[in-house]
Write an enzyme that holds these catalytic residues in place. Sequence first.
Site: not given
Length: 782
Positions: A331, A426, A449, A612
């Site tokens: 980032w 996000h 994630d 079920y």
Amino acid sequence: MTSIRNRSTLGRFPTVNFGYEEDKEKETEEAEEAEENKSQKENSCQQWLWKVCPCCCPKPNDDDLTDTLIIGPGDENPKDSTNNSVTDDDELEELFLRVQSVDLMKSKSGENRTEHHTDLYQSENCIIRRGQKFHILYTLSRPFNPNTDKLHLEFKTGPLPTVSKGTHVIIPLVEELKGNRWEAAIVSQTDKSIKLSVNSPASAVIGKYQVSVETSNSTKKSVFTHDSANDVYMLFNPWCKDDTVFMNSEDERNEYVLNEIGRIYYGTENQIGVRTWNYGQFDDGILAACIFVLEKSGTPPSGWGDPVNVVRIISAMINAPDDSGVVQGNWSGVYSDGNAPTVWSGSVEILKQYHKTSGKPVKYGQCWIFAGVFTTVLRCLGIPSRTVSNFSSAHDTDVSLTTDIYLDENLEPIEHLNADSVWNFHVWNDCWMARPDLPEGYGGWQAVDATPQETSQGTFRCGPASLAAVRNGQVYLKHDCPFVFAEVNSDKIYWMKNADGTFSQIYSEKKVVGHKISTKAVGSDERSDITHLYKHAEGTEEERIAVETACRYGSKAEAYSSPTAEDISVEVTMDGKDPNMGEDAELTITVQNSSSEQRNVFLHSQAAVMYYTGVHKATVRKDNTDLAMLPNEVRVLEWSLKYEDYKGHLIDQAALMLTLSGRVSETQQVLATQFSFRLRTPDLIIKPIGKAVVGEKTAVEILFTNPLPQVLKAVIFHVEGLGLLSAQKIPYGDIGSHASVSITEHFTPTLPGPSKLLASLDCKQLTQVHGVADITVEKRSS
């Protein structure tokens, strides 16, 4: 040179020697004596081993000795591995059954691939799904004789295949397939070829299997192995009702398993952008790459039958920090030694590069890259999945389940304390599965994630977190529900530093986190808003109850006032038997005020149809009720679920669940309870007509009354009974609303003694209808 064994022959004739013959004979005698001593020594050692460790070194039994023959695909004239005199006989050799070739019927257009929905994989491998039969064709050295020949298959996966762990599977040959287990049966035989139908259980380990087949008789066995090109890939099966990843909707399976192209949303909640993403789960080499990702994790393959475990493994392996996973996050804005995250437009190149480099993380990715690759791997392995974008997404770093902003005395941010954040958007994933490890009602969509934000049990991964649990603030349920809850529904709380160094809460924002949660719509390129699956409507009483319920389990529970009293109780009961299908379901809700003061109670009820397996199918009714409870009052509420409410949603076991939640205004006490119940289906009544005698024709009458105020269409009756008649399908047609029908079925018993005749009814509108009758068959009189 003359051996010692020929001396008697030579000795019959007069001869002259010069001593060297005697020397040589003596030398030979000494050599043979040494060899004999060596043999005796080895025998003594062997006998000692038999006594010390009979399990590791079993003593051979002459009666049990067999010859083992290992045959590969290139061995046209295999030879025995021993010199047993029996095998020297060419005729016996010809009579022994051997496998000469195998056809896994792995053509993309063949029945195995098409029936298993694996024909889209651009691979020449045999690719099948668990819990569903498939076929193998074997060519033998002679026709198969079931009376004398024995045959079984072996499937092995992982580095250390083990029978007890389900990674070494021995598949017996049976006369009749029963389903949901490892078994094989001959379905056709022509001359030297046999076609086997093979079943696997719906819980089988997924992955790559090596396959071999063994033939044997009382004295000999032969093992046929084949090369890696004939390995079998076993996948999860969303088409199989017994598989925990079963998805009922064909449209949803087409979208969440078979669709190779997706849409990923980004931007802000007011300016939502979208990009198309190529998942490419069927591209050539992607299946092998996905199996490689599992293998690279180092986890034991014995755990690869559980989708909960598999998605946790893959969640960890998609990111790189702690296990050299597929994608390295970045980032920083500096990507000179790799690709910028915005460059990628699909998963195929990323997964192929990772596989080609034997597991070197690919540079670089951000959240939508992790999510896109995650979707590819899950769909490739057969787990229904989708890519999900959350706008104004919170990142909770301290398990407070709140987004905390710390200010100093001058209301300036204290940067080193402000680790929590709210992202513009996000991207993560939802995957679909039952959750037998959780209470009923928490199966279905699960949030997972792969973006490395916080660790889970020491590893960068997240989920699967049940969306139902997240929605209701039940963050005590595994896995990682607190983190996902905070992402979509945490309150933003401002704390100011006091003179003594402590902090006080000065303000909170309740509606700033978790907006317009988006995914691609089923069957179209439209955006589908699924916020309601993650949280109740913002600001409603249900949403506030969920937030406060969750935060009581967080590290800052003091941010929310605790109830001043807990004196209201609520209980759900049902009188008598289960309600009948087609009728209204009547329940009783009892609310009790055990205090000496008046209490005002808000009560929310919700009824849902359940599979079920505990997976939520559909919500069929919602109600809100305000109650003014007098001191020490007990209020009994009659709650009714009308047939009109549930008629279009019933499935299989006709199970329903009533969920109650509420709050007491004066004390802030939270109320919550769940009550499961089912609708009773009618029985089929089976009445024998006359005596049942071996070899003589007899009959039964089958009676049924339609309990529903609607027509049952295309009804089929199924009838069978051991020793009575083989399984029969009896097409009947339509049965009118509340109509009664009678059918007569004739059969001729073949075995004397007590037996049971079974019958069931099948149609789209009504399932789980069956009946049984005891039939005693008499012997035929002489």
